[in-house]
Design an enzyme around this catalytic site. Structure first.
Site, PDB file in Angstrom:
ATOM      1  N   HIS A  83      28.381  -1.693   9.625  1.00 31.70           N
ATOM      2  CA  HIS A  83      27.581  -2.120   8.475  1.00 31.70           C
ATOM      3  C   HIS A  83      28.494  -2.581   7.330  1.00 31.70           C
ATOM      4  O   HIS A  83      28.334  -3.676   6.780  1.00 31.70           O
ATOM      5  CB  HIS A  83      26.685  -0.961   8.023  1.00 31.70           C
ATOM      6  N   GLU A  84      29.448  -1.724   6.974  1.00 26.70           N
ATOM      7  CA  GLU A  84      30.333  -2.065   5.859  1.00 26.70           C
ATOM      8  C   GLU A  84      31.216  -3.259   6.195  1.00 26.70           C
ATOM      9  O   GLU A  84      31.528  -4.081   5.330  1.00 26.70           O
ATOM     10  CB  GLU A  84      31.176  -0.858   5.455  1.00 26.70           C
ATOM     11  N   HIS A 120      29.360  -6.372   5.384  1.00 27.84           N
ATOM     12  CA  HIS A 120      29.505  -6.726   3.969  1.00 27.84           C
ATOM     13  C   HIS A 120      30.859  -7.402   3.735  1.00 27.84           C
ATOM     14  O   HIS A 120      30.965  -8.402   3.027  1.00 27.84           O
ATOM     15  CB  HIS A 120      29.433  -5.471   3.097  1.00 27.84           C
ATOM     16  N   HIS A 145      31.025 -10.928   4.842  1.00 31.45           N
ATOM     17  CA  HIS A 145      30.286 -11.789   3.920  1.00 31.45           C
ATOM     18  C   HIS A 145      31.204 -12.258   2.794  1.00 31.45           C
ATOM     19  O   HIS A 145      31.130 -13.423   2.347  1.00 31.45           O
ATOM     20  CB  HIS A 145      29.096 -11.010   3.353  1.00 31.45           C
TER      21      HIS A 145
END
Length: 673
Positions: free
Chosen positions: A463-464, A467, A470
């Site tokens: 998940h991190e 980020h 991105h």
């Protein structure tokens, strides 16, 4: 040289001390204020004469302050905290003054009026639109008296929110529960027992030391056979930073202060509520639209959640002899039921997810999806456990770099997060590459053993990293819309939640698992049982997130502190969607840092909103399993590389060819018709 003033390369985290903060921030504030003064009178107003020099000066300030803010989160100390809090008002005052500067606002308007929109590339056009919007939201159009009050509110909010976070950290770190008799440790994993023993030895004490840090607290709730031990830690965790503990750490008055200041701030700008103000920069159109979305999802999930609860109660009663299912029993009974139903435990699975294998699998996935390679790199770091990597494109060119801080420790705030250290920017002579932090709070291996991760922790890491990608894979050269900058807050979770899906793919897990003792990969039979259990209690988990999101939005749109209390409002939300009711003494809001100290005030719904986008985006990969690289390249081009240079809906539609649908989310959560 003050390390916070050195922008020649990577941050000098091994040299930064509390004593550097004040002098550096004073210097950078003076430089930024001088640049603002020059920008106010520059003529003619062009991008290069106005925007670029203003960005140059303010970027240095925000980069240095970002390093201080980062250290405050990962290496907190009394000295650093004092330096941070001493300088926070100065930085906040500058930000408020910048947002309200009428002369700058006029210059931006002049730039917009004299520039042919067709001559601007999309990133600059979006930057200009956002700047004009943000001046209005920053109070630039207010009368002088209201403008002064608006700035004062922002300064107060920054200070109070920082104290809220500090209180949660201190209340977490200060708690310890000591066990002298080994029989109370029954059921706990060996590594947790070893870590608690090591913690006691470090203080020269016999027995075992238990804390409220996640690598300790969560296993106790999940595996400890001693019901009294589970209850003791549950209660301590539940009342952190409330009136039940140290008066100095009670967040009760801070919650009221934060809500009052936010409501006043929104009112000054003409919004009916802080919820409306918050949504002015998000995809969702209104609080009513958000509440409708959450309640629709709640109506779909609640029957599944009630069934989950009934199954837990029946199993607790019939298999474990527990006539009542108390809150401190839920994780324990859930794990026992999962073991009984699917013949495996989370602890069994954890033995296969050794840290190095997981990281290798994650990095392989990144290469498969986006054609970029993660390579170990070197940099000054803030703690010996921190790793550093570079991201290289297929031609070997540098795309970006990132820090990875995986382990929990005292002085480090809980949870997991990504933050940017330096954003991509197109300079006159070169491209400034992005640099980000990835932070988790996993347990560290003890006694020479490698760290192992639960499957949930693997999902958190992916998940991190989503980020991080991105921010790292942006192709935008304008600071304010580069990476995650300028992306609507309720779309920021799209790339992160998207990455979670790959943690359930058999081919991926084969390559990212290696048993801590035998080195064997995850067996197919165990994976099949994991898949069978994937939607285990998903209804219950969904309504829990909806409870938080509904509470947050209601708190920032409907709450009246004269007629109501925060806890009463939370109970009404629970009446609507909850199936697990905490005791009346539970003080969940007092440690709800996401909305009271983070950026999620009137925005917690973003997790579910973005989950719709991420599930639908991943469905594109499911629909074309043999075209992973092509679909990944399209996802990179249309979503990750675009940053905030166009709207999140435009990004999604360009990738998917249509508007998002809720169907994939319901299917992925096992709640499809």
């Amino acid at each position: 040289m003050n390390p916070l003033l050195d922008f020649s390369g990577l941050p000098r985290f091994d040299a930064i001390g509390p004593e550097h903060v004040g002098p550096a921030i004073d210097t950078l504030l003076a430089d930024a204020e001088a640049a603002v003064k020059r920008a106010q009178s520059v003529s003619p107003v062009t991008w290069d004469s106005f925007v670029v020099p203003l960005d140059d000066a303010t970027e240095k300030l925000w980069r240095a302050w970002g390093q201080v803010n980062h250290l405050q989160g990962v290496l907190n100390s009394p000295e650093l905290r004092k330096a941070y809090n001493d300088n926070l008002p100065k930085v906040t005052r500058f930000a408020s003054a910048l947002a309200q500067n009428q002369a700058l606002f006029a210059q931006y308007r002049a730039l917009a009026e004299t520039t042919d929109p067709a001559a601007l590339d999309p990133a600059r056009a979006r930057t200009l639109d956002n700047a004009l919007r943000d001046f209005r939201l920053g109070g630039a159009e207010l009368a002088d008296e209201a403008k002064a009050r608006f700035a004062q509110i922002r300064e107060e909010l920054a200070s109070v929110q920082a104290r809220f976070s500090e209180n949660v950290l201190d209340a977490t770190d200060e708690y310890a529960f000591w066990i002298k008799d080994r029989q109370h440790l029954s059921g706990l994993p060996d590594e947790v027992i070893a870590a608690s023993r090591a913690a006691a030895r470090a203080e020269g004490e016999p027995g075992w030391k238990f804390t409220l840090q996640m690598p300790c607290y969560l296993p106790v709730q999940t595996y400890a056979d001693d019901r009294a031990l589970r209850q003791t830690l549950y209660q301590a965790y539940a009342v952190r930073a409330s009136e039940a503990g140290d008066e100095k750490l009670d967040n009760s008055p801070l919650i009221q202060k934060i809500l009052a200041l936010r409501a006043e701030l929104a009112q000054l700008l003409g919004f009916a509520s802080y919820g409306e103000y918050s949504l002015a920069t998000k995809m969702a159109g209104s609080p009513a639209q958000v509440l409708e979305f959450l309640r629709e999802l709640g109506a779909r999930a609640l029957p599944y959640a009630r069934q989950d609860r009934a199954e837990l109660e029946a199993f607790a009663r019939e298999a474990l002899g527990l006539q009542t299912l108390e809150p401190w029993d839920i994780a324990y009974v859930s794990e026992k039921l999962k073991q009984a139903r699917y013949s495996f435990s989370a602890q069994e699975v954890k033995q296969y997810f050794t840290e190095e294998a997981v990281l290798g699998g994650l990095f392989d996935l990144i290469k498969s999806l986006y054609g970029v390679e993660v390579v170990a790199d070197t940099a000054p770091v803030w703690h010996p456990d921190v790793r550093f990597y570079r991201l290289q494109d297929a031609d070997g060119s540098l795309v970006g770099q990132f820090y990875l801080d995986l382990y929990a420790r005292e002085g480090k705030r809980g949870g997991a997060w990504m933050d940017d250290c330096r954003n991509r920017r197109q300079r006159a002579d070169r491209v400034q590459t992005p640099l980000v932090y990835l932070v988790c709070n996993f347990g560290k291996g003890v006694d020479g053993q490698p760290a192992t991760l639960t499957h949930d922790e693997v999902i958190t890491l992916f998940h991190e990293m989503g980020h991080g990608l991105h921010a790292l894979l942006t192709a935008v050269g304008e600071l304010s819309v580069s990476g995650i900058n300028g992306v609507e807050w309720d779309a920021v979770e799209l790339p992160s939640q998207f990455m979670e899906n790959f943690c359930w793919e058999w081919t991926r897990l084969q390559g990212m698992t290696r048993h801590v003792q035998t080195g064997e990969p995850l067996p197919r039979a165990l994976f099949d049982r994991m898949i069978a259990a994937r939607h285990f209690l998903s209804g219950m988990q969904t309504v829990r997130q909806l409870e938080f999101a509904l509470f947050d939005m209601a708190l920032h749109t409907e709450f009246d502190p004269v007629q109501d209390s925060v806890m009463d409002l939370l109970e009404r939300v629970r009446d609507e969607v909850a199936v697990n009711r905490p005791p009346s003494w539970h003080r969940f809001p007092h440690s709800f840092s996401h909305i009271f100290a983070g950026g999620y005030g009137a925005g917690y719904y973003s997790y579910k909103w973005a989950e719709v986008l991420s599930a639908d985006a991943y469905a594109a990969f499911e629909e074309a399993p043999d075209q992973l690289a092509d679909t990944g390249a399209r996802f990179r081009a249309e979503i990750l590389s675009r940053g905030g240079s166009r709207s999140a809906l435009e990004n999604f539609t360009a990738f998917r060819g249509r508007a998002p649908s809720i169907d994939a989310l319901l299917r992925h959560n096992g709640m499809a018709a």
